[in-house]
Scaffold this active site. Structure first.
Site, PDB file in Angstrom:
ATOM      1  N   HIS A  43     -11.395 -43.465 -13.513  1.00 46.11           N
ATOM      2  CA  HIS A  43     -12.496 -42.903 -14.300  1.00 46.11           C
ATOM      3  C   HIS A  43     -12.088 -41.522 -14.821  1.00 46.11           C
ATOM      4  O   HIS A  43     -12.485 -40.494 -14.273  1.00 46.11           O
ATOM      5  CB  HIS A  43     -13.736 -42.809 -13.409  1.00 46.11           C
ATOM      6  CG  HIS A  43     -14.970 -42.312 -14.073  1.00 46.11           C
ATOM      7  ND1 HIS A  43     -15.101 -42.178 -15.443  1.00 46.11           N
ATOM      8  CD2 HIS A  43     -16.165 -41.896 -13.543  1.00 46.11           C
ATOM      9  CE1 HIS A  43     -16.318 -41.723 -15.715  1.00 46.11           C
ATOM     10  NE2 HIS A  43     -16.969 -41.523 -14.589  1.00 46.11           N
ATOM     11  N   CYS A  82     -20.106 -38.156 -17.903  1.00 45.89           N
ATOM     12  CA  CYS A  82     -19.225 -39.326 -17.882  1.00 45.89           C
ATOM     13  C   CYS A  82     -19.331 -40.175 -19.147  1.00 45.89           C
ATOM     14  O   CYS A  82     -18.413 -40.938 -19.453  1.00 45.89           O
ATOM     15  CB  CYS A  82     -19.527 -40.196 -16.664  1.00 45.89           C
ATOM     16  SG  CYS A  82     -19.228 -39.380 -15.085  1.00 45.89           S
ATOM     17  N   CYS A 128     -23.550 -44.616 -16.338  1.00 45.94           N
ATOM     18  CA  CYS A 128     -24.345 -43.519 -15.809  1.00 45.94           C
ATOM     19  C   CYS A 128     -23.646 -42.194 -16.069  1.00 45.94           C
ATOM     20  O   CYS A 128     -22.427 -42.134 -16.210  1.00 45.94           O
ATOM     21  CB  CYS A 128     -24.591 -43.707 -14.317  1.00 45.94           C
ATOM     22  SG  CYS A 128     -23.089 -43.810 -13.319  1.00 45.94           S
TER      23      CYS A 128
END
Length: 394
Positions: free
Chosen positions: A350, A93, A380
């Site tokens: 996201h 990510c 994270c």
């Protein structure tokens, strides 16, 4: 001017579309989506694109339409110089944020003067995990963690349990994310970073599709837990099953890009920087509670700079799940008003490889719209990793 400094000349992003068939950006090939962002960045900075040394792009699901180095093909699709190379990286990510960090390192080392960084992910066209369907990617590393690794949703539950976060707290935070993003949209806070995207059918997308201004805790309260199972309940009896689709980030399509140069290069070519890289850190935690590493990454960054969190006016902590920024806030005693003041991934989506670049873009422009000096970006990453970046307004 006597020491090397990496600066941001400009930062732009596409609107965010829902990452499913029929989403506002779902008919756009990811290469073409990123190409339009590159075109917009070059037009706004007015830099001669022949001066760009490299293009670094984050992308997580590097398969199908996102394989074969999408940054290279997006650069060429934008009609930009063939001699400029590109590379695609994957730090899960945080890929888009890591792309920025690599560019800063190249500039500070003196190896390069001007680098375009960014990220792209079309989760409607290349679904999450499609690059490892049928594969067991962990090898013998999985044997280290008996009785096995867990999905991120279980990690989000473990974080909620460890920090004593209730379902009501998770849902309330999620509603706040939507309301803040809706307010930022209405007030024009995103105007400086957003680029209109033209679709193959001629339609134009100008705003984020994922924000739900009418979201309420009552509506979220009825959603079932997303990751509950008998097997996981036996393994982790401390879990009360609080994580739902409503208090998690949304699957999304999007792209973002920034131009990073040395300060000397900017002066030489008449470019006006809008932010400066101050410091960065990367760290990791265990891969079971994997979502806690932003805490350690932030602590390392603060130790490196000698600053405290109160010195920083704006925090962007990626809302992979509501438990992540809430645990970060609780552990570091952070001011909730400074935490994701324009909303986060729960409202804005996201798009995996693009999110780090999107957060940096939003934070950079927020420094100006809100007249702040410093902004912190941290997120994270699967496997227990995290990046943290500190920016200063110029």
């Amino acid at each position: 001017m006597n020491s090397p400094s990496a600066v941001v000349i400009d930062a732009v992003r596409s609107p965010v579309g829902k990452g499913k068939p029929g989403g506002s950006l779902s008919i756009a090939h990811p290469v073409d989506l990123l190409a339009q962002v590159f075109t917009g960045l070059m037009a706004r900075t007015q830099i001669d694109p022949a001066l760009i040394d490299d293009v670094i792009v984050g992308c997580v699901s590097q398969v199908g339409e996102q394989s074969a180095t999408p940054g290279r093909w997006a650069w060429l699709a934008a009609g930009l110089p063939e001699h400029t190379p590109a590379v695609t990286i994957d730090r899960r990510c945080g890929s888009g944020q890591q792309a920025f960090t690599f560019a800063v390192q190249a500039v500070l080392s003196g190896m390069q003067d001007a680098v375009v960084v960014g990220g792209v992910e079309s989760m409607s066209r290349v679904p999450m995990g499609s690059n490892r369907l049928g594969a067991q990617p962990f090898g013998s590393a999985a044997d280290r963690y008996t009785p096995g690794l867990v999905p991120q949703g279980i990690s989000a539950e473990l974080v909620a349990a460890k920090w004593g976060l209730t379902r009501a707290q998770l849902d309330t935070f999620s509603v706040r994310s939507h309301h803040r993003a809706a307010a930022a949209t209405a007030s024009g806070d995103f105007n400086a970073e957003l680029l209109a995207i033209t679709l193959p059918d001629g339609e134009t997308v100008t705003s984020d599709e994922t924000i739900r201004p009418a979201s309420t805790p009552e509506r979220l309260r009825d959603l079932p837990p997303a990751f509950e199972s008998a097997a996981m309940a036996d393994r982790f009896p401390q879990i009360d099953w609080r994580v739902t689709a409503g208090n998690s980030s949304q699957l999304a399509d999007g792209a973002a890009a920034l131009l990073v140069t040395s300060e000397r290069f900017a002066v030489k070519h008449g470019l006006r920087p809008i932010a400066r890289h101050v410091a960065g850190s990367v760290t990791a935690s265990d891969p079971i509670t994997m979502l806690t590493a932003p805490i350690g990454a932030t602590e390392r960054l603060l130790a490196r700079t000698g600053m405290c969190l109160d010195d920083i006016e704006h925090y962007e902590v990626n809302e992979a799940f509501a438990s992540v920024p809430l645990a970060w806030q609780q552990e570091l005693n952070a001011d909730g008003e400074r935490l994701n003041p324009l909303g986060g991934a729960i409202a804005l989506g996201h798009p995996l490889g693009a999110s780090g670049a999107r957060l940096l873009t939003t934070a950079t422009h927020a420094l100006h719209t809100r007249n702040h000096r410093y902004a912190l970006v941290t997120m994270c990453e699967a496997g227990g990793m995290a990046n943290a970046t500190l920016l200063e307004r110029l």
